[in-house]
Design a protein around this motif. Structure first.
Motif, PDB file in Angstrom:
ATOM      1  N   MET A 102      -2.667  -5.066 -15.420  1.00 27.75           N
ATOM      2  CA  MET A 102      -1.938  -5.422 -14.199  1.00 27.75           C
ATOM      3  C   MET A 102      -2.439  -4.615 -13.005  1.00 27.75           C
ATOM      4  O   MET A 102      -2.653  -5.155 -11.914  1.00 27.75           O
ATOM      5  N   PHE A 103      -2.651  -3.316 -13.190  1.00 25.48           N
ATOM      6  CA  PHE A 103      -3.185  -2.498 -12.102  1.00 25.48           C
ATOM      7  C   PHE A 103      -4.620  -2.871 -11.778  1.00 25.48           C
ATOM      8  O   PHE A 103      -5.027  -2.875 -10.611  1.00 25.48           O
ATOM      9  N   ASP A 104      -5.421  -3.191 -12.805  1.00 24.98           N
ATOM     10  CA  ASP A 104      -6.813  -3.597 -12.552  1.00 24.98           C
ATOM     11  C   ASP A 104      -6.868  -4.866 -11.719  1.00 24.98           C
ATOM     12  O   ASP A 104      -7.666  -4.970 -10.766  1.00 24.98           O
ATOM     13  N   GLU A 105      -6.042  -5.841 -12.074  1.00 26.24           N
ATOM     14  CA  GLU A 105      -6.022  -7.084 -11.304  1.00 26.24           C
ATOM     15  C   GLU A 105      -5.558  -6.838  -9.874  1.00 26.24           C
ATOM     16  O   GLU A 105      -6.058  -7.447  -8.927  1.00 26.24           O
ATOM     17  N   LEU A 106      -4.605  -5.915  -9.709  1.00 19.88           N
ATOM     18  CA  LEU A 106      -4.076  -5.621  -8.378  1.00 19.88           C
ATOM     19  C   LEU A 106      -5.102  -4.910  -7.517  1.00 19.88           C
ATOM     20  O   LEU A 106      -5.316  -5.270  -6.354  1.00 19.88           O
ATOM     21  N   HIS A 107      -5.785  -3.919  -8.050  1.00 17.88           N
ATOM     22  CA  HIS A 107      -6.679  -3.089  -7.246  1.00 17.88           C
ATOM     23  C   HIS A 107      -8.067  -3.686  -7.092  1.00 17.88           C
ATOM     24  O   HIS A 107      -8.687  -3.559  -6.035  1.00 17.88           O
TER      25      HIS A 107
ATOM     26  N   ARG B 266      -3.197   6.879  -2.531  1.00 16.55           N
ATOM     27  CA  ARG B 266      -2.387   6.433  -1.397  1.00 16.55           C
ATOM     28  C   ARG B 266      -2.982   5.199  -0.726  1.00 16.55           C
ATOM     29  O   ARG B 266      -2.274   4.462  -0.030  1.00 16.55           O
ATOM     30  N   ALA B 267      -4.314   4.964  -0.965  1.00 15.25           N
ATOM     31  CA  ALA B 267      -4.993   3.873  -0.263  1.00 15.25           C
ATOM     32  C   ALA B 267      -4.881   2.539  -0.994  1.00 15.25           C
ATOM     33  O   ALA B 267      -5.325   1.512  -0.465  1.00 15.25           O
ATOM     34  N   VAL B 268      -4.294   2.538  -2.177  1.00 15.99           N
ATOM     35  CA  VAL B 268      -4.206   1.293  -2.939  1.00 15.99           C
ATOM     36  C   VAL B 268      -2.747   0.859  -3.024  1.00 15.99           C
ATOM     37  O   VAL B 268      -1.839   1.564  -2.580  1.00 15.99           O
ATOM     38  N   GLU B 269      -2.547  -0.288  -3.608  1.00 16.79           N
ATOM     39  CA  GLU B 269      -1.221  -0.887  -3.618  1.00 16.79           C
ATOM     40  C   GLU B 269      -0.399  -0.470  -4.832  1.00 16.79           C
ATOM     41  O   GLU B 269      -0.946  -0.127  -5.883  1.00 16.79           O
ATOM     42  N   ALA B 270       0.901  -0.539  -4.670  1.00 14.01           N
ATOM     43  CA  ALA B 270       1.850  -0.279  -5.749  1.00 14.01           C
ATOM     44  C   ALA B 270       2.700  -1.516  -5.982  1.00 14.01           C
ATOM     45  O   ALA B 270       2.808  -2.391  -5.114  1.00 14.01           O
ATOM     46  N   PHE B 271       3.301  -1.583  -7.166  1.00 13.36           N
ATOM     47  CA  PHE B 271       4.267  -2.642  -7.455  1.00 13.36           C
ATOM     48  C   PHE B 271       5.628  -2.182  -6.929  1.00 13.36           C
ATOM     49  O   PHE B 271       6.139  -1.132  -7.344  1.00 13.36           O
ATOM     50  N   VAL B 272       6.204  -2.959  -6.025  1.00 14.12           N
ATOM     51  CA  VAL B 272       7.425  -2.535  -5.333  1.00 14.12           C
ATOM     52  C   VAL B 272       8.519  -3.587  -5.521  1.00 14.12           C
ATOM     53  O   VAL B 272       8.317  -4.777  -5.231  1.00 14.12           O
ATOM     54  N   PHE B 273       9.681  -3.121  -5.993  1.00 15.65           N
ATOM     55  CA  PHE B 273      10.875  -3.964  -6.127  1.00 15.65           C
ATOM     56  C   PHE B 273      11.930  -3.394  -5.182  1.00 15.65           C
ATOM     57  O   PHE B 273      12.560  -2.371  -5.495  1.00 15.65           O
ATOM     58  N   PRO B 274      12.132  -3.977  -3.987  1.00 18.88           N
ATOM     59  CA  PRO B 274      13.036  -3.401  -2.982  1.00 18.88           C
ATOM     60  C   PRO B 274      14.491  -3.330  -3.437  1.00 18.88           C
ATOM     61  O   PRO B 274      15.274  -2.548  -2.886  1.00 18.88           O
TER      62      PRO B 274
ATOM     63  N   ARG C  32       0.840  -1.186   0.000  1.00 19.87           N
ATOM     64  CA  ARG C  32       0.000   0.000   0.000  1.00 19.87           C
ATOM     65  C   ARG C  32       0.882   1.246   0.000  1.00 19.87           C
ATOM     66  O   ARG C  32       1.872   1.336   0.737  1.00 19.87           O
ATOM     67  N   VAL C  33       0.503   2.222  -0.845  1.00 21.30           N
ATOM     68  CA  VAL C  33       1.328   3.415  -1.005  1.00 21.30           C
ATOM     69  C   VAL C  33       1.511   4.147   0.312  1.00 21.30           C
ATOM     70  O   VAL C  33       2.600   4.649   0.619  1.00 21.30           O
ATOM     71  N   SER C  34       0.457   4.226   1.118  1.00 24.57           N
ATOM     72  CA  SER C  34       0.539   4.940   2.401  1.00 24.57           C
ATOM     73  C   SER C  34       0.888   4.015   3.561  1.00 24.57           C
ATOM     74  O   SER C  34       0.801   4.417   4.725  1.00 24.57           O
ATOM     75  N   GLY C  35       1.298   2.770   3.260  1.00 23.62           N
ATOM     76  CA  GLY C  35       1.607   1.809   4.303  1.00 23.62           C
ATOM     77  C   GLY C  35       2.950   2.064   4.972  1.00 23.62           C
ATOM     78  O   GLY C  35       3.774   2.859   4.488  1.00 23.62           O
TER      79      GLY C  35
END
Length: 516
Positions: A184-189, A147-155, A98-101
């Motif tokens: 990809m974003f539709d499936e994620l959100h 901010r309330a939804v998820e992002a794709f994150v590669f640490p 989550r972006v605001s996580g």
């Protein structure tokens, strides 16, 4: 090797190079030059001309503004290594966070900065990276704050390597052009929101049952099936033809097709016994001989293109012309759809249909085959097989029969061309190839079928090729070079207005309770 595999190999080489001098990558410019730009261009396939650096916005200057054909696509905000950290234990694994996580708390300022640039330009997503960590997030999610939804994150770059296909599908130029990121974003959100919604059945469980038919309903089923089932034409093939609704466009197509058929037939086997008397005709015809044509019958689904052609060849075309035509129809709905075998399948079906139409019993006789391969027969009889021909004609025929079998079975395209030439030259008839229902196949398959049909038409010298297609396929054809190489004519059939006339079906049915 696929584009994904090539990009993966280039990324591995880049990763090895970065590991060798990682301690020298200190500033933001170091990250840009040595990692970010190389990933965008060398790995993800973007051209340097696609990258706009330090573009001014109301909120400041964006580091990378990625464009395609001059249209901005997404922004990449670059930071110095160490200015933000992705707080997860497993740095080598790709995550959706989550972006605001809490895991992205230290990246909040950078995400907000990238969002400001992207939203100002109306871009669908943005990227925050220090070269090693990559955060890809959507700037607008209907009904929710970004901010309330998820992002794709590669640490880390190791995480990119571990799930490289996800990284490639998100940011590669070819994939962005296909808008793969949207799915990809539709499936994620939407995946998470689907679990949050409370599902309510439209019917109570007690109401979910099959209702029993009444005795009257059973009786009416039989009545309707017998008397109104005729409208489908299942048991009466002439019904659809008789009920075909004529339009101005269909009448124009009828007239033009009949005129075209007569014109092409007029060039087949012209009388040539009196050479002097026909010399003028020969000279004149050499100027405007119509060797054949390709015709597209264009119309939306339901316009009755197939019915129109059935009606044309069975009723509209005069009997004199109809008897001199060999119309061969192949429906691509019978094909398996395999790209590699499509042309072979089409050739076999055309051979099967031509043999059924031309030869009594549905197959050529010995004399028919010898007539088609007479040049080879004479060359062998007068050349390599001359002695056998003189001494034992029966043995010569057996040997030549083996030759015929080999040609017919192993050179199918050559045999098909012999059949078409036999129809035109020996029988003075016009082959008409009707190739129906190609709309559901890929553009590559349509192109293969079209090219085969043109090769056959050119070989036969005089032939018509007819494609009933939808307006959508016709539009796609018009944009391709190959369909512009060959001349063709198109006729449009609109969907006719609904006309209900039950008089042909009216019957009086005696029932116990009276009349229907």
């Amino acid at each position: 090797m696929s584009e994904l595999d090539q990009a993966h190999d280039r990324f591995q080489a880049l990763l090895k190079s970065v590991d060798e001098h990682r301690e020298k990558i200190v500033s933001e410019e170091d990250s840009k030059v040595q990692i970010i730009t190389r990933i965008l261009t060398d790995v993800l396939g973007w051209d340097t001309s696609d990258i706009g650096s330090e573009r001014k916005h109301q909120s400041g200057f964006s580091d990378y503004l990625m464009s395609m054909l001059g249209n901005p696509t997404f922004v990449v905000e670059a930071k110095r290594q160490g200015i933000f950290d992705i707080a997860v234990a497993e740095q080598k694994k790709f995550r959706t966070l989550r972006v605001s996580g809490p895991a992205l708390k230290s990246a909040t300022a950078g995400i907000q900065q990238a969002f400001s640039y992207a939203s100002e330009e109306g871009l669908p997503f943005a990227v925050l990276t220090d070269g090693f960590s990559w955060i890809v997030f959507k700037t607008h999610v209907p009904g929710k704050n970004y901010r309330a939804v998820e992002a794709f994150v590669f640490p880390s770059l190791d995480a990119v390597l571990e799930d490289f296909s996800v990284f490639f599908d998100l940011l590669a130029k070819t994939q962005v052009a296909k808008r793969t990121y949207v799915q990809m974003f539709d499936e994620l959100h939407n995946r998470r929101s689907a679990f949050e919604r409370k599902l309510v059945s439209p019917f109570d469980e007690a109401e979910i049952r099959i209702a029993q038919k009444s005795p009257l309903a059973f009786d009416l089923d039989r009545v309707f099936d017998v008397y109104f089932g005729r409208m489908r034409g299942d048991d009466d093939p002439d019904l659809l033809i008789e009920c075909f609704v004529e339009t101005r466009e269909s009448r124009v197509a009828d007239f033009s097709l009949e005129k075209m058929t007569a014109r092409v037939l007029g060039n087949i086997n012209p009388a040539a016994n009196d050479l002097d008397g026909h010399l003028e005709d020969v000279v004149r015809s050499s100027v405007d001989v119509d060797e054949g044509q390709t015709v597209f019958i264009v119309g939306p689904t339901g316009a009755g293109k197939t019915t129109f052609l059935d009606r044309f060849f069975r009723k509209t075309l005069s009997k004199n012309l109809r008897d001199r035509c060999v119309d061969v129809r192949v429906s691509c709905l019978d094909a398996s759809g395999d790209q590699d075998s499509m042309v072979t399948w089409m050739i076999d079906r055309l051979i099967e249909e031509i043999e059924r139409e031309v030869f009594e019993g549905g197959a050529p006789t010995w004399d028919d085959l010898v007539g088609m391969y007479f040049r080879e027969y004479r060359r062998r009889a007068e050349g390599a097989g001359a002695e056998l021909y003189k001494s034992d004609k029966a043995a010569f025929k057996i040997e030549f029969g083996k030759f015929l079998e080999d040609r017919v079975e192993n050179d199918r395209e050559g045999y098909l061309k012999r059949l078409l030439a036999d129809i035109v030259t020996n029988r003075a008839r016009l082959p008409i190839l009707i190739i129906d229902n190609i709309d559901e196949f890929s553009f590559e398959q349509k192109t293969d079928i079209f090219q085969l049909a043109q090769a056959l038409r050119r070989h036969a010298k005089h032939a018509l090729v007819i494609f009933p297609i939808t307006d959508k396929s016709a539009w796609a054809f018009s944009k391709s070079d190959i369909f512009g190489i060959y001349s063709s004519k198109s006729f449009f059939l609109p969907t006719p207005e609904v006309v209900l006339d039950f008089r042909p079906f009216c019957s009086v049915v005696k029932m116990d309770q009276g009349l229907i």
